[in-house]
Design an enzyme around this catalytic site. Structure first.
Site, PDB file in Angstrom:
ATOM      1  N   SER A  68       0.907  -1.150  -0.068  1.00  0.00           N
ATOM      2  CA  SER A  68      -0.066   0.177   0.036  1.00  0.00           C
ATOM      3  C   SER A  68       0.846   1.339  -0.069  1.00  0.00           C
ATOM      4  O   SER A  68       2.035   1.350   0.466  1.00  0.00           O
ATOM      5  CB  SER A  68      -0.926  -0.110   1.075  1.00  0.00           C
ATOM      6  OG  SER A  68      -1.499   1.288   1.415  1.00  0.00           O
TER       7      SER A  68
ATOM      8  N   TYR B 107      -2.894  -0.775  10.435  1.00  0.00           N
ATOM      9  CA  TYR B 107      -2.574  -1.267   9.059  1.00  0.00           C
ATOM     10  C   TYR B 107      -1.153  -0.642   8.326  1.00  0.00           C
ATOM     11  O   TYR B 107      -0.653  -1.411   7.901  1.00  0.00           O
ATOM     12  CB  TYR B 107      -3.800  -0.521   8.183  1.00  0.00           C
ATOM     13  CG  TYR B 107      -3.903  -0.662   6.975  1.00  0.00           C
ATOM     14  CD1 TYR B 107      -4.562  -1.753   6.176  1.00  0.00           C
ATOM     15  CD2 TYR B 107      -3.382   0.139   5.871  1.00  0.00           C
ATOM     16  CE1 TYR B 107      -4.737  -2.138   4.899  1.00  0.00           C
ATOM     17  CE2 TYR B 107      -3.485  -0.023   4.682  1.00  0.00           C
ATOM     18  CZ  TYR B 107      -4.019  -1.105   4.025  1.00  0.00           C
ATOM     19  OH  TYR B 107      -4.236  -1.390   2.653  1.00  0.00           O
TER      20      TYR B 107
HETATM   21  P1  NAD Z   1     -11.108  -6.140  -0.703  1.00  0.00           P
HETATM   22  O1  NAD Z   1     -11.800  -5.863   0.727  1.00  0.00           O
HETATM   23  O2  NAD Z   1     -12.048  -6.061  -1.973  1.00  0.00           O
HETATM   24  O3  NAD Z   1     -10.154  -7.466  -0.535  1.00  0.00           O
HETATM   25  C1  NAD Z   1      -9.639  -8.075   0.423  1.00  0.00           C
HETATM   26  C2  NAD Z   1      -9.860  -9.260   0.325  1.00  0.00           C
HETATM   27  O4  NAD Z   1      -9.127 -10.201   1.274  1.00  0.00           O
HETATM   28  C3  NAD Z   1     -11.283  -9.763   0.728  1.00  0.00           C
HETATM   29  O5  NAD Z   1     -11.885 -10.718  -0.502  1.00  0.00           O
HETATM   30  C4  NAD Z   1     -11.494 -10.573   1.789  1.00  0.00           C
HETATM   31  O6  NAD Z   1     -12.361 -11.504   1.801  1.00  0.00           O
HETATM   32  C5  NAD Z   1     -10.085 -11.229   1.979  1.00  0.00           C
HETATM   33  N1  NAD Z   1      -9.538 -11.625   3.070  1.00  0.00           N
HETATM   34  C6  NAD Z   1      -9.787 -10.810   4.589  1.00  0.00           C
HETATM   35  N2  NAD Z   1      -8.865 -11.752   5.228  1.00  0.00           N
HETATM   36  C7  NAD Z   1      -8.717 -12.891   4.939  1.00  0.00           C
HETATM   37  C8  NAD Z   1      -8.285 -13.962   5.302  1.00  0.00           C
HETATM   38  N3  NAD Z   1      -7.894 -14.097   6.608  1.00  0.00           N
HETATM   39  N4  NAD Z   1      -7.990 -15.052   4.437  1.00  0.00           N
HETATM   40  C9  NAD Z   1      -8.236 -15.018   3.253  1.00  0.00           C
HETATM   41  N5  NAD Z   1      -8.930 -13.894   2.651  1.00  0.00           N
HETATM   42  C10 NAD Z   1      -9.016 -12.856   3.336  1.00  0.00           C
HETATM   43  O7  NAD Z   1     -10.183  -4.812  -0.761  1.00  0.00           O
HETATM   44  P2  NAD Z   1      -9.115  -4.743  -1.837  1.00  0.00           P
HETATM   45  O8  NAD Z   1      -8.938  -3.185  -2.071  1.00  0.00           O
HETATM   46  O9  NAD Z   1      -9.225  -5.599  -2.977  1.00  0.00           O
HETATM   47  O10 NAD Z   1      -7.798  -5.151  -1.124  1.00  0.00           O
HETATM   48  C11 NAD Z   1      -6.922  -5.959  -1.490  1.00  0.00           C
HETATM   49  C12 NAD Z   1      -5.344  -5.742  -1.006  1.00  0.00           C
HETATM   50  O11 NAD Z   1      -5.018  -4.401  -1.437  1.00  0.00           O
HETATM   51  C13 NAD Z   1      -5.608  -5.590   0.461  1.00  0.00           C
HETATM   52  O12 NAD Z   1      -4.068  -5.911   1.022  1.00  0.00           O
HETATM   53  C14 NAD Z   1      -5.201  -3.899   0.701  1.00  0.00           C
HETATM   54  O13 NAD Z   1      -4.678  -3.825   1.931  1.00  0.00           O
HETATM   55  C15 NAD Z   1      -4.615  -3.796  -0.390  1.00  0.00           C
HETATM   56  N6  NAD Z   1      -4.827  -2.249  -0.821  1.00  0.00           N
HETATM   57  C16 NAD Z   1      -5.936  -1.800  -1.289  1.00  0.00           C
HETATM   58  C17 NAD Z   1      -6.104  -0.294  -1.450  1.00  0.00           C
HETATM   59  C18 NAD Z   1      -7.517   0.245  -1.840  1.00  0.00           C
HETATM   60  O14 NAD Z   1      -7.609   1.436  -2.155  1.00  0.00           O
HETATM   61  N7  NAD Z   1      -8.462  -0.642  -2.129  1.00  0.00           N
HETATM   62  C19 NAD Z   1      -4.883   0.718  -1.148  1.00  0.00           C
HETATM   63  C20 NAD Z   1      -3.623   0.131  -0.872  1.00  0.00           C
HETATM   64  C21 NAD Z   1      -3.765  -1.281  -0.708  1.00  0.00           C
END
Ligand code: NAD
Length: 271
Positions: A156, A169
């Site tokens: 991130s 986080y």
């Molecule tokens: P999201 O919530 O759609 O996806 C996260 C996924 O992780 C979900 O499908 C959830 O069910 C799964 N998950 C959570 N705990 C879990 C576990 N214990 N075992 C297996 N699966 C699990 O959100 P996203 O934005 O697609 O996030 C994906 C990654 O991107 C994350 O690591 C998040 O920190 C990172 N991220 C997202 C953003 C953003 O702006 N969306 C920015 C920076 C980083």
């Protein structure tokens, strides 16, 4: 004829029932990889993961949904064992699953802290360890790319930008940053590449509060010089590239994909 970039490769994408993980599973499959669409073991996540698998097979790709809570060692081990049983090898791991538990520090419970570290950092360790063991067992005849395996972390911008009220986080993503680089240093001689993508604000369920109303979106856009929120495909495209031989000389790198958020736009003409 254009042959697919990731043909005959096997990939695991964690947390692939939604958002960036789902887009990444689809993108890898469209480049020819067989994709294990990992999902958290809940009914909703299973349904969403299976919808992703259907989307992939309808488009002519190959994927299976596999449940595992990536913060649990036994479930991670079972998922990797199932992958090797069914497909004989692993080439690509995308460490994507992540969660947020925002709270001010004085109100943050140990459970809030621990849950985020367990998924975002310990989960990445457990999956990386299992992937490296699988890569090292590759027979050279099975090698389908320059590397014997590659790991891509979804980190991130908050491995770089401090984040008040999300200290758990930011600590987890900061941890991923040096875990990734240390692992890259350790594994390069074994021809295993390790990199990360560091997304800015991407339109997914994890941060829906930041973009759900016009007012919130206007606030958010002040932080993004490029003037738009990111889409999951902005990230999945980069992950496909990092997984492919086009990035064969790339290891230990964090690719920031944020529309300029880490350029600190508040300093433009100020400061
Ligand atoms: P999201 O919530 O759609 O996806 C996260 C996924 O992780 C979900 O499908 C959830 O069910 C799964 N998950 C959570 N705990 C879990 C576990 N214990 N075992 C297996 N699966 C699990 O959100 P996203 O934005 O697609 O996030 C994906 C990654 O991107 C994350 O690591 C998040 O920190 C990172 N991220 C997202 C953003 C953003 O702006 N969306 C920015 C920076 C980083």
């Amino acid at each position: 004829m254009h042959s697919k970039t990731l043909g005959q490769q096997v990939a695991i994408v964690t947390g692939a029932s939604s958002g960036i993980g789902r887009a990444t599973a689809i993108a890898l499959a469209m480049e020819g990889a067989i994709v294990i669409v990992n999902h958290f073991p809940s009914e909703d996540d299973r349904i969403n993961a299976e919808a992703g698998v259907r989307e992939i097979s309808d488009a002519g790709g190959r994927a299976v949904a596999v449940a595992a809570d990536i913060s649990r060692e036994d479930q991670v081990e079972a998922m990797f064992a199932e992958t090797l049983d069914r497909f004989g090898k692993l080439d690509i791991l995308v460490n994507n699953a992540g969660i947020e538990r925002p709270a001010s520090i004085q109100d943050m419970t140990l459970a809030d802290w621990q849950a985020v570290i367990d998924v975002n950092l310990t989960g990445q360790f457990l999956c990386s360890r299992a992937a490296v063991r699988a890569f090292l067992n590759h027979k050279s005849s099975e090698q389908t790319s320059g590397a014997i395996g590659t790991i891509i972390f979804v980190s991130s911008v908050h491995a770089i930008i401090p984040w008040a009220f999300q200290t758990n986080y930011a600590a987890s993503k900061g941890g991923v940053s040096l875990f990734m680089r240390s692992l890259a240093q350790e594994l390069a001689p074994m021809k295993i590449r390790v990199n990360s993508v560091a997304p800015g604000a991407i339109r997914t369920p994890i941060n829906h509060e930041a973009w759900m109303s016009d007012e919130k979106m206007a606030q958010l856009l002040k932080l993004i010089p490029y003037g738009r929120i990111g889409e999951p495909e902005d990230i999945s495209r980069a992950i496909v590239w990092l997984a492919s031989d086009a990035a064969d000389y790339v290891t230990g790198t964090a690719l920031v994909i944020d529309g300029g958020m880490t350029l600190y736009p508040a300093f433009r003409g100020e400061g």
